[in-house]
Design an enzyme around this catalytic site. Structure first.
Site, mmCIF file in Angstrom:
data_model
loop_
_atom_site.group_PDB
_atom_site.id
_atom_site.type_symbol
_atom_site.label_atom_id
_atom_site.label_comp_id
_atom_site.label_asym_id
_atom_site.label_seq_id
_atom_site.Cartn_x
_atom_site.Cartn_y
_atom_site.Cartn_z
ATOM 1 N N MET A 71 8.507 4.468 5.387
ATOM 2 C CA MET A 71 8.633 3.086 4.915
ATOM 3 C C MET A 71 9.866 2.910 4.033
ATOM 4 O O MET A 71 10.513 1.860 4.072
ATOM 5 C CB MET A 71 7.368 2.648 4.159
ATOM 6 N N GLU A 72 10.207 3.925 3.270
ATOM 7 C CA GLU A 72 11.400 3.844 2.431
ATOM 8 C C GLU A 72 12.661 3.770 3.287
ATOM 9 O O GLU A 72 13.570 2.986 3.009
ATOM 10 C CB GLU A 72 11.442 5.043 1.469
ATOM 11 N N ASP B 259 24.037 -11.441 4.465
ATOM 12 C CA ASP B 259 24.365 -12.254 3.289
ATOM 13 C C ASP B 259 25.853 -12.197 2.965
ATOM 14 O O ASP B 259 26.464 -13.216 2.639
ATOM 15 C CB ASP B 259 23.552 -11.789 2.081
ATOM 16 N N LEU C 222 0.798 -1.222 0.000
ATOM 17 C CA LEU C 222 0.000 0.000 0.000
ATOM 18 C C LEU C 222 0.835 1.278 0.000
ATOM 19 O O LEU C 222 0.300 2.370 0.200
ATOM 20 C CB LEU C 222 -0.970 -0.020 1.192
ATOM 21 N N CYS C 223 2.127 1.151 -0.258
ATOM 22 C CA CYS C 223 2.995 2.335 -0.338
ATOM 23 C C CYS C 223 2.867 2.984 -1.711
ATOM 24 O O CYS C 223 2.778 2.301 -2.731
ATOM 25 C CB CYS C 223 4.457 1.950 -0.106
ATOM 26 N N HIS C 224 2.892 4.317 -1.709
ATOM 27 C CA HIS C 224 2.850 5.062 -2.957
ATOM 28 C C HIS C 224 4.231 5.062 -3.615
ATOM 29 O O HIS C 224 5.236 5.166 -2.910
ATOM 30 C CB HIS C 224 2.457 6.527 -2.689
#
Length: 168
Positions: free
Chosen positions: A118-119, A133, A81-83
């Site tokens: 969120m980014e 990793d 739901l992120c733009h």
């Protein structure tokens, strides 16, 4: 179904509790930024190799930085739901904080109608996963801890930082 918690409402749920993308069309364009971090813990000898550049997969810190930046740009592909955003700046700062812990901070900026929390969180998280990793061949016990938002600026809700009362 209630979409409220205290006095705040969950903006990604409609009145029936269905998920939806928030309409930001009428919001004001403001300068916005957010910084998130992930703390990664490993054996002291692993961290020493990371800092010295002595691991078999190459330059760990450069790879972590690039992965975090790329991840921040790809956030709407990962979080439903992120733009999609036109980010103007993304930085990853990577610093050892003691002999066995390293902090990855991701800061994202833009001028826009929605925030970049969120980014920043995605950049820090993927940076931490990339560090794992790159180092797992020599240390499978690496742990990723304390991933979270540190600060945000701009927007209707204004500025926020983790040190504010009630943040945890």
């Amino acid at each position: 179904m209630s979409t409220e918690i205290g006095t705040e409402s969950l903006t990604h749920l409609d009145a029936k509790g269905n998920a939806h993308m928030v309409d930001v069309g009428n919001k004001q364009i403001t300068e916005r930024s957010a910084t998130a971090r992930a703390l990664v813990e490993m054996k002291p000898e692993t961290l020493a190799k990371v800092i010295a550049g002595g691991l078999p997969k190459g330059d760990v810190l450069a790879t972590v930085r690039i992965a975090g930046i790329q991840a921040a740009k790809k956030t709407p592909d990962l979080i439903p739901l992120c733009h999609p955003l036109m980010l103007t700046k993304i930085t990853l700062d990577i610093e050892p904080i003691n002999e066995s812990q390293i902090e990855i901070r991701c800061t994202c900026k833009l001028s826009g109608k929605t925030g970049v929390e969120m980014e920043a969180l995605t950049g820090a998280s993927v940076g931490a996963l990339t560090l794992y990793d790159m180092c797992k061949a020599v240390d499978k016990g690496i742990t990723i801890k304390e991933t979270g938002l540190l600060t945000k600026t701009g927007g209707k809700s204004g500025n926020w930082n983790i040190d504010q009362e009630g943040s945890k």
